[in-house]
Design a protein around this motif. Sequence first.
Motif, PDB file in Angstrom:
ATOM      1  N   ALA A   1       0.825  -1.216   0.000  1.00 32.54           N
ATOM      2  CA  ALA A   1       0.000   0.000   0.000  1.00 32.54           C
ATOM      3  C   ALA A   1       0.855   1.260   0.000  1.00 32.54           C
ATOM      4  O   ALA A   1       0.361   2.342  -0.345  1.00 32.54           O
ATOM      5  N   SER A   2       2.132   1.154   0.388  1.00 35.09           N
ATOM      6  CA  SER A   2       2.974   2.347   0.460  1.00 35.09           C
ATOM      7  C   SER A   2       4.444   1.964   0.480  1.00 35.09           C
ATOM      8  O   SER A   2       4.805   0.818   0.768  1.00 35.09           O
TER       9      SER A   2
ATOM     10  N   LYS B   1       8.346   4.012   1.707  1.00 34.38           N
ATOM     11  CA  LYS B   1       8.993   5.182   2.280  1.00 34.38           C
ATOM     12  C   LYS B   1      10.308   5.421   1.549  1.00 34.38           C
ATOM     13  O   LYS B   1      11.052   4.473   1.267  1.00 34.38           O
TER      14      LYS B   1
ATOM     15  N   THR C   1       6.448   9.232   2.558  1.00 35.99           N
ATOM     16  CA  THR C   1       5.573   8.108   2.235  1.00 35.99           C
ATOM     17  C   THR C   1       4.961   8.288   0.846  1.00 35.99           C
ATOM     18  O   THR C   1       4.426   9.348   0.523  1.00 35.99           O
TER      19      THR C   1
ATOM     20  N   ARG D   1       2.147   6.651  -1.748  1.00 41.21           N
ATOM     21  CA  ARG D   1       0.984   5.765  -1.894  1.00 41.21           C
ATOM     22  C   ARG D   1       0.399   5.928  -3.294  1.00 41.21           C
ATOM     23  O   ARG D   1       0.439   7.029  -3.840  1.00 41.21           O
ATOM     24  N   PRO D   2      -0.162   4.867  -3.853  1.00 38.56           N
ATOM     25  CA  PRO D   2      -0.795   5.011  -5.165  1.00 38.56           C
ATOM     26  C   PRO D   2      -2.120   5.744  -5.039  1.00 38.56           C
ATOM     27  O   PRO D   2      -2.800   5.638  -4.022  1.00 38.56           O
ATOM     28  N   SER D   3      -2.473   6.491  -6.043  1.00 39.54           N
ATOM     29  CA  SER D   3      -3.749   7.197  -6.061  1.00 39.54           C
ATOM     30  C   SER D   3      -4.699   6.454  -6.996  1.00 39.54           C
ATOM     31  O   SER D   3      -4.363   6.169  -8.136  1.00 39.54           O
TER      32      SER D   3
ATOM     33  N   VAL E   1      -3.119  -0.627  -3.847  1.00 43.70           N
ATOM     34  CA  VAL E   1      -1.724  -1.052  -3.677  1.00 43.70           C
ATOM     35  C   VAL E   1      -0.956  -0.769  -4.961  1.00 43.70           C
ATOM     36  O   VAL E   1      -1.533  -0.513  -6.028  1.00 43.70           O
ATOM     37  N   PHE E   2       0.364  -0.813  -4.845  1.00 48.06           N
ATOM     38  CA  PHE E   2       1.224  -0.765  -6.021  1.00 48.06           C
ATOM     39  C   PHE E   2       1.182  -2.151  -6.673  1.00 48.06           C
ATOM     40  O   PHE E   2       1.713  -3.116  -6.134  1.00 48.06           O
TER      41      PHE E   2
ATOM     42  N   TYR F   1       4.520   3.287 -12.117  1.00 46.73           N
ATOM     43  CA  TYR F   1       4.053   4.502 -11.448  1.00 46.73           C
ATOM     44  C   TYR F   1       5.081   5.616 -11.621  1.00 46.73           C
ATOM     45  O   TYR F   1       6.250   5.429 -11.291  1.00 46.73           O
TER      46      TYR F   1
ATOM     47  N   THR G   1       0.038   9.797  -7.491  1.00 46.54           N
ATOM     48  CA  THR G   1       0.088   9.829  -6.032  1.00 46.54           C
ATOM     49  C   THR G   1       0.777  11.106  -5.594  1.00 46.54           C
ATOM     50  O   THR G   1       1.775  11.492  -6.177  1.00 46.54           O
TER      51      THR G   1
ATOM     52  N   ILE H   1       2.763  13.334  -2.642  1.00 44.66           N
ATOM     53  CA  ILE H   1       3.550  13.224  -1.414  1.00 44.66           C
ATOM     54  C   ILE H   1       3.895  14.626  -0.952  1.00 44.66           C
ATOM     55  O   ILE H   1       4.259  15.477  -1.748  1.00 44.66           O
TER      56      ILE H   1
END
Length: 323
Positions: A258-259, A261, A275, A277-279, A283-284, A290, A318, A320
């Motif tokens: 899901a993420s 770092k 962090t 995260r996919p939008s 999950v990736f 991406y 995503t 950040i």
Amino acid sequence: MLRKSLFVIAFCGLLASCSTRQELDPRNEGVIRLGVGKIVTRAEVGSVTALGDNIGIYGVQLPEKPADLTDLSGIGWGNALSMNNVRSTGVAASGAISWDGIYYYPLDPAHYIKFCAYHPYAADGTNFSVDAPADGQAPVLRFALDGTDDILYAAPVIGSRSEVPAALTFRHALTQLMFKIKDVHGELRRNKTKVLNIIFQDVNTVSSMDIETGIFGEWSAPDNLKVPGIEGEEFAFEEEGPDFVAPGDAIMLEPGLASFKITLETSDGTFSDVTIRPSGEPVFAAGHSYEITITFNEQQAEISAAATVVDWKFGGTTNIIIQ
């Protein structure tokens, strides 16, 4: 002298007889040939020819044609192998795969062979190895990632002396991320800021994969992996240049998370524990690529990042924020 002449004639006749039998040998009609249909998604390996001499191929014998062709996983393993981790020598633009030697289908036309394949080939001295197949269990590829590896697998196809197998379709098993650094207010351009490194923190690097299903085993050995192609290179903003830089190359990592770092190192400072995260996706995903856009907004003392998703080329967005 006459005896010697007769011997020569007889020997030549024997050669001719052998040659004729070889040409008429029905096994010549059962030579195994395979092709690659397409790469389902795009990445470091983005064309069939790029698979080159790095495919490993298995062919396991089946006493009859399976009744259910929709799911061939697990079937036949433990039977004799007609192709046992055979390495390709190249892939033509047409998709035709070449290899050293000649391999044949069983003489019985009712017998089939199930083929599956993987990439990259598990050669000695690399981070890859293969567990031999067992009863009901396909070969398992074991690996240690460094971020540059593009792991692919091809779902099984079947063929026989009378039935040509479908082309192998390769799928990317990992998830891919690439970066773009954007300067909103021109501060990075005025400072001629350099991107020094992007580091993924504590990502799993060791696992295994069923080569006919692409299913992974347990992941382990967390480590910090640098985005390849950044360190030692000049990715600098120019005062009169564009408002972004695209540092480094794509990195391939464990899918299904899901993420992530990251640590972003620049000539102006280091930003840790950022962090990603996919939008639009939970999950990736495996086989998705991406593009992570990191945006510096000096007026708000923050950095935002957006990731976009496409099938192994461009994949979703995503954001950040780094404070």
